[in-house]
Structure formats: structure tokens, C-alpha cells
Write an enzyme that holds these catalytic residues in place. Structure first.
Site, short mmCIF file in Angstrom:
data_model
loop_
_atom_site.label_atom_id
_atom_site.label_comp_id
_atom_site.label_asym_id
_atom_site.label_seq_id
_atom_site.Cartn_x
_atom_site.Cartn_y
_atom_site.Cartn_z
N TYR A 116 -0.63 -2.15 -5.62
CA TYR A 116 -0.40 -1.93 -4.26
C TYR A 116 -2.04 -1.96 -3.50
CZ TYR A 116 1.97 1.09 -7.49
OH TYR A 116 3.11 1.29 -8.55
N HIS A 133 6.27 4.29 0.38
CA HIS A 133 6.18 3.66 -0.83
C HIS A 133 5.80 2.27 -0.55
CE1 HIS A 133 8.38 6.41 -3.42
NE2 HIS A 133 9.41 6.52 -2.53
#
Length: 142
Positions: free
Chosen positions: A22, A95
Site C-alpha cells: 500500500y 484500489h
């Protein structure tokens, strides 16, 4: 113009949780960049680890678009899907990671076919790409 940015479960841990997937930027840093890039847009940011909060915020939303990173609820929440499908405001699915290249249970998004657009696997830049997509659709600034 007003855009609501909604993040689902565990996204309050951006910058700390699994930086190899991430990244190391916090949502506060991402939001600051977006606000500096588009100072004339009113951004509202909300994050919750609770499915019902996300559904309530989608149902109450006003403005020109919703940028939604539903986190794990992407793969499990029919109720969230129903709220997105019912929204009169375009919802852009974002995402950070490429869910198709992750664990098999993450490969299916219950949201993609009811969202106006999806940006998947472009890192945190996906949030800015979603803003740009909304601007292009509204033929306003860019």
C-alpha cells in the site's frame, strides 16, 4: 464542485500497514496533495471500519462524485454494492493494489459492475486519477 472520498476498513492504517503493498504515504498526505492540485474542489473525506457507516454516507452523499476504496468490503458486501447501485451520484471504485494479482479471494469485486468507473492497481495515485476522471466526465476543470 464537491467530491466525497470514502475509505473502508483498515485504510486508516495507510502508511503503516503493509507498505510493500500500500506504500508509505498516509491518507492525510494523499489528501493534501489532492487538495493542492485542485484547490477549487471541495473534498470531504471519511473513513470507517464499519460497513454501515459507509452505506449511510453513500446514501446521504451530495455533490458531483464519490471516490470509494471499500477495502475488504469490496469482496464481501452485497449491502454496500446495493448502496452504490442505488446512488444517484457517480461512484468511482479505487484500489491501491491490483486485486487481480493478490490472493484468490480478492479477485472478485462486487462493486465494479455498479460503479461508474474503476481504477485498480495504480497505487495511491489512483485517488487523483479518480478525481481527474470525474472532472473529465463533468467537463469542468482539469
Amino acid at each position: 464542485m464537491a467530491i466525497l472520498i470514502l475509505n473502508g476498513p483498515n485504510l486508516n492504517r495507510l502508511g503503516v500497514r503493509k507498505p510493500e503493498i500500500y506504500g508509505n504515504r498516509t491518507m492525510a498526505q494523499i489528501l493534501l496533495d489532492i487538495q493542492q492540485r485542485w484547490p477549487d474542489i471541495h473534498f470531504i473525506y471519511r473513513q470507517s471500519n464499519h460497513e454501515g457507516d459507509l452505506i449511510d454516507w453513500i446514501q446521504e452523499a451530495e455533490g458531483d462524485g464519490i471516490i470509494l476504496n471499500a477495502g475488504g468490503y469490496t469482496h464481501t458486501s452485497v449491502a454496500l454494492r446495493d448502496a452504490v447501485e442505488d446512488s444517484e451520484i457517480p461512484v468511482i471504485e479505487v484500489h491501491i493494489s491490483d486485486i487481480a494479482k493478490r490472493e484468490p479471494f480478492r479477485h472478485t469485486s462486487l462493486l465494479t459492475d455498479v460503479c461508474a468507473h474503476s481504477i485498480i492497481g495504480h497505487g495511491v495515485e489512483g485517488y487523483a486519477e479518480a478525481v481527474q476522471w470525474l472532472l473529465t466526465q463533468n467537463n469542468t476543470q482539469g
